[in-house]
Design an enzyme around this catalytic site. Structure first.
Site, PDB file in Angstrom:
ATOM      1  N   GLY A 259      14.097  48.508 -24.549  1.00 14.68           N
ATOM      2  CA  GLY A 259      12.840  47.763 -24.423  1.00 14.68           C
ATOM      3  C   GLY A 259      11.990  47.893 -25.665  1.00 14.68           C
TER       4      GLY A 259
ATOM      5  N   ILE B 258      10.937  55.153 -30.418  1.00 17.37           N
ATOM      6  CA  ILE B 258      10.430  55.129 -31.784  1.00 17.37           C
ATOM      7  C   ILE B 258       9.188  54.257 -31.825  1.00 17.37           C
ATOM      8  CG2 ILE B 258      12.755  55.473 -32.732  1.00 17.37           C
ATOM      9  CD1 ILE B 258      12.547  52.628 -33.918  1.00 17.37           C
TER      10      ILE B 258
ATOM     11  N   TYR C 155       6.080  49.939 -29.932  1.00 15.02           N
ATOM     12  CA  TYR C 155       6.920  50.975 -29.324  1.00 15.02           C
ATOM     13  C   TYR C 155       8.245  50.368 -28.897  1.00 15.02           C
ATOM     14  CZ  TYR C 155       2.929  54.153 -28.923  1.00 15.02           C
ATOM     15  OH  TYR C 155       1.864  54.978 -29.208  1.00 15.02           O
ATOM     16  N   CYS C 156       9.341  51.098 -29.117  1.00 13.65           N
ATOM     17  CA  CYS C 156      10.611  50.677 -28.526  1.00 13.65           C
ATOM     18  C   CYS C 156      11.362  51.887 -27.986  1.00 13.65           C
ATOM     19  CB  CYS C 156      11.448  49.843 -29.466  1.00 13.65           C
ATOM     20  SG  CYS C 156      11.581  50.402 -31.134  1.00 13.65           S
ATOM     21  N   PHE C 157      12.204  51.604 -26.979  1.00 12.69           N
ATOM     22  CA  PHE C 157      12.833  52.648 -26.182  1.00 12.69           C
ATOM     23  C   PHE C 157      14.284  52.302 -25.890  1.00 12.69           C
ATOM     24  CE2 PHE C 157       8.393  52.145 -24.920  1.00 12.69           C
ATOM     25  CZ  PHE C 157       7.893  53.433 -24.944  1.00 12.69           C
TER      26      PHE C 157
END
Length: 414
Positions: A25, A187, A8-10
């Site tokens: 992150g 995403i 997960y990345c944000f």
């Protein structure tokens, strides 16, 4: 078909984030036994006609590359995530699309992360670098250090700078991208782009028409066209947690989201583990430095986020770098991966001991974790002070920053 690891990345932009900061992150979910290292490469100039050897293939080098700090699986050339000296951050996601991923060795999505960081001084420049290299060299090859099977994927990227972010999703050489300048974006290992597309491969729509995947009579929806069945992202629990902060997203908030096992953002499954994490704070005011926090160890719920700031003569940190095997590395020999060398670095080994203590002696383990989190808190507070000062940061103050944090963490483990 290989299962894409659930990373997960944000990114959070004002007004969702605090104090004019862009907060980025990522949790990198990879095979459980894989070691990630944190490596720094200085800016460099290169002779005309020189080449760069990526994980599987060699490509043309550019005249100048930017300084980068990377968190990467230690057997490969590229990176899962990282940042450059200009405040650009990139994270990669493996995705599965209806277009089979190529097993032929080309550029990995992780190579494209590093190449984008080394060659792009803004998020849009990095995007342009990545899609040009995709067009020229393609993507393909084994994502894992595994001789028994080839795990090939397509790639998605979150590319962020102080002003904007781009979500780039690819299938073979074809791609589409969405620009983000506000709110929160997440995403993961599924396609997320729908009808809001701000840039795309010039032949994208003709190609999908030729495949019979879209007839042109409806709005072009990238995820619907390229996903297998319902394999596209409807929602993300981590994103919901960030949106609930209503203007308060900070480095600590992002760290808390990355540590959340109940939501699935922090992966600890039979096949996959969050093997490393990053949080970056990018002030929209360019007079303040960007700050990048790396764990360098698995499971962010049991790891310490340590700060790094780009300055000249940054002190290298061998204790988070894996052993180098040079040309004898089984990842470089053909056939590949016939052996699996011990790639653990010093911090990884110390962290293994701490994890075993947490599992075997709960009281001692919790006491150690409390000390480590207090150390992390002190680092976060010191960095917050840097971001609220009126005077310009003295580079000498932070040249040893990441080195000292790693060193302190190791001392507590011993």
């Amino acid at each position: 078909m290989a299962e894409a690891p659930p990373s997960y990345c944000f990114v959070a932009f004002p007004p969702c984030s605090k104090d004019g900061l862009v907060v980025f992150g990522k949790n990198s979910a990879r095979p459980r036994d894989e070691v990630q290292e944190v490596v720094y490469f200085t800016a460099a100039t290169h002779d005309p006609g020189s080449k760069v050897e990526c994980t599987y293939i060699e490509i043309e080098q550019v005249p100048k590359t930017h300084a980068v700090v990377l968190s990467r699986p230690s057997w490969l050339w590229g990176a899962e995530m990282g940042a450059n000296e200009h405040g650009v951050c990139i994270a990669n996601e493996a995705v599965v699309t209806r277009e089979p991923a190529s097993e032929s060795e080309a550029l990995l999505g992780m190579d494209l992360v590093r190449l984008g960081l080394e060659r792009g001084s803004t998020a849009k420049e990095a995007l342009d670098v990545i899609v040009a290299l995709l067009e020229e060299h393609g993507q393909g090859g084994n994502y894992y250090e595994d001789a028994s099977s080839c795990h090939a994927f397509q790639s998605a990227f979150l590319i962020v700078d102080r002003n904007e972010a781009w979500v780039l999703e690819t299938s073979g050489k074809y791609w589409a991208a969405e620009k983000i300048t506000e709110g929160v974006k997440c995403i993961c290992n599924q396609l997320s782009l729908t009808t809001k597309i701000d840039a795309e491969h010039p032949e994208l729509r003709d190609y999908v028409r030729s495949q019979g995947w879209w007839n042109g009579d409806t709005d072009f929806n990238f995820s619907e066209v390229f996903s297998l069945g319902d394999g596209h992202l409807a929602s993300c629990s981590g994103r919901e947690s960030l949106e609930k902060q209503s203007g308060g997203v900070s480095a600590q908030t992002m760290i808390d989201v990355l540590r959340d096992k109940d939501s699935g953002v922090c992966v600890d499954s039979e096949s996959f583990l969050t093997t490393a994490s990053i949080v970056s704070v990018l002030p929209q005011d360019p007079s303040f430095p960007c700050i990048h926090y790396f764990t360098g160890t698995p499971d962010p719920s049991r790891s310490v986020f340590k700060p790094f700031i780009f300055v000249d003569d940054v002190k290298l940190v061998p204790k988070v770098q894996s052993p180098s095997f040079g040309d004898d590395d089984p990842a470089k020999k053909i056939p590949r991966f016939q052996e699996k060398p011990d790639r653990r670095h010093e911090l990884y080994k110390a962290h293994e001991w701490a994890r075993s203590l947490l599992e075997s002696d709960q009281e001692k383990g919790q006491k150690l974790m409390s000390i480590m989190l207090d150390l992390e808190k002190q680092g976060l507070e010191a960095m917050e002070d840097i971001l609220t000062r009126t005077e310009i940061l003295d580079p000498a103050e932070v040249v040893d920053l990441f080195y000292d944090c790693v060193d302190t963490e190791l001392k507590f483990f011993k």
